[in-house]
Design a protein around this motif. Sequence first.
Motif, PDB file in Angstrom:
ATOM      1  N   THR A 256       0.972  17.684   0.622  1.00 40.72           N
ATOM      2  CA  THR A 256       2.188  17.343   1.362  1.00 40.72           C
ATOM      3  C   THR A 256       2.126  15.965   2.014  1.00 40.72           C
ATOM      4  OG1 THR A 256       1.363  18.381   3.386  1.00 40.72           O
ATOM      5  CG2 THR A 256       2.615  19.771   1.863  1.00 40.72           C
ATOM      6  N   MET A 257       1.072  15.200   1.748  1.00 37.81           N
ATOM      7  CA  MET A 257       0.878  13.913   2.431  1.00 37.81           C
ATOM      8  C   MET A 257       1.341  12.729   1.590  1.00 37.81           C
ATOM      9  SD  MET A 257      -2.925  14.333   3.963  1.00 37.81           S
ATOM     10  CE  MET A 257      -3.311  15.490   5.247  1.00 37.81           C
ATOM     11  N   ALA A 258       1.637  11.642   2.298  1.00 35.70           N
ATOM     12  CA  ALA A 258       1.927  10.364   1.644  1.00 35.70           C
ATOM     13  C   ALA A 258       0.619   9.809   1.068  1.00 35.70           C
ATOM     14  CB  ALA A 258       2.516   9.385   2.655  1.00 35.70           C
ATOM     15  N   PRO A 259       0.699   8.967   0.030  1.00 33.78           N
ATOM     16  CA  PRO A 259      -0.522   8.457  -0.609  1.00 33.78           C
ATOM     17  C   PRO A 259      -1.537   7.820   0.343  1.00 33.78           C
ATOM     18  CG  PRO A 259       1.359   7.957  -1.970  1.00 33.78           C
ATOM     19  CD  PRO A 259       1.904   8.528  -0.687  1.00 33.78           C
ATOM     20  N   HIS A 260      -1.104   7.015   1.298  1.00 36.22           N
ATOM     21  CA  HIS A 260      -2.065   6.392   2.214  1.00 36.22           C
ATOM     22  C   HIS A 260      -2.758   7.443   3.085  1.00 36.22           C
ATOM     23  CE1 HIS A 260       1.428   6.739   4.869  1.00 36.22           C
ATOM     24  NE2 HIS A 260       0.574   6.681   5.869  1.00 36.22           N
TER      25      HIS A 260
ATOM     26  N   ILE B 190      -3.293  10.565   2.149  1.00 38.00           N
ATOM     27  CA  ILE B 190      -4.199  11.296   1.254  1.00 38.00           C
ATOM     28  C   ILE B 190      -5.541  10.578   1.196  1.00 38.00           C
ATOM     29  CG2 ILE B 190      -4.646  11.965  -1.134  1.00 38.00           C
ATOM     30  CD1 ILE B 190      -1.604  12.413  -1.417  1.00 38.00           C
ATOM     31  N   GLU B 191      -5.495   9.277   0.966  1.00 38.63           N
ATOM     32  CA  GLU B 191      -6.741   8.518   0.848  1.00 38.63           C
ATOM     33  C   GLU B 191      -7.549   8.569   2.139  1.00 38.63           C
ATOM     34  OE1 GLU B 191      -8.452   4.149  -0.404  1.00 38.63           O
ATOM     35  OE2 GLU B 191      -6.308   4.541  -0.583  1.00 38.63           O
ATOM     36  N   SER B 192      -6.898   8.409   3.265  1.00 41.60           N
ATOM     37  CA  SER B 192      -7.633   8.406   4.535  1.00 41.60           C
ATOM     38  C   SER B 192      -8.145   9.792   4.905  1.00 41.60           C
ATOM     39  CB  SER B 192      -6.772   7.830   5.663  1.00 41.60           C
ATOM     40  OG  SER B 192      -5.660   8.656   5.926  1.00 41.60           O
ATOM     41  N   THR B 193      -7.601  10.824   4.302  1.00 39.64           N
ATOM     42  CA  THR B 193      -8.087  12.191   4.518  1.00 39.64           C
ATOM     43  C   THR B 193      -9.196  12.536   3.536  1.00 39.64           C
ATOM     44  OG1 THR B 193      -5.942  12.914   5.359  1.00 39.64           O
ATOM     45  CG2 THR B 193      -7.407  14.634   4.518  1.00 39.64           C
TER      46      THR B 193
END
Length: 86
Positions: free
Chosen positions: A59-63, A65-68
């Motif tokens: 459910t996250m935006a791409p940026h 997702i990466e930081s998670t």
Amino acid sequence: MSDLLLSYYADDFTGATDALEALSRAGMRTMLFLEPPTHEQLAGFPDLRAVGVAGMTRTMAPHAIESTLRPALATLRALGAPHVHY
């Protein structure tokens, strides 16, 4: 040395429990977490062969997702399983 064979990060709870079920049916002792577990948390479960994380990256935006994912996968890798799956 870790006895874990696999650690995995699922992008939602449904995928995490599907993987948990498949691994358990195959006879692999598996535990699911909501955050990547620490070595200390796993110490109480010496017979685990796989650990999973039920994440929310679907459910996250791409940026986001990466930081998670980067720290989560690094933590899973540090647990010592030869396979880390996303």
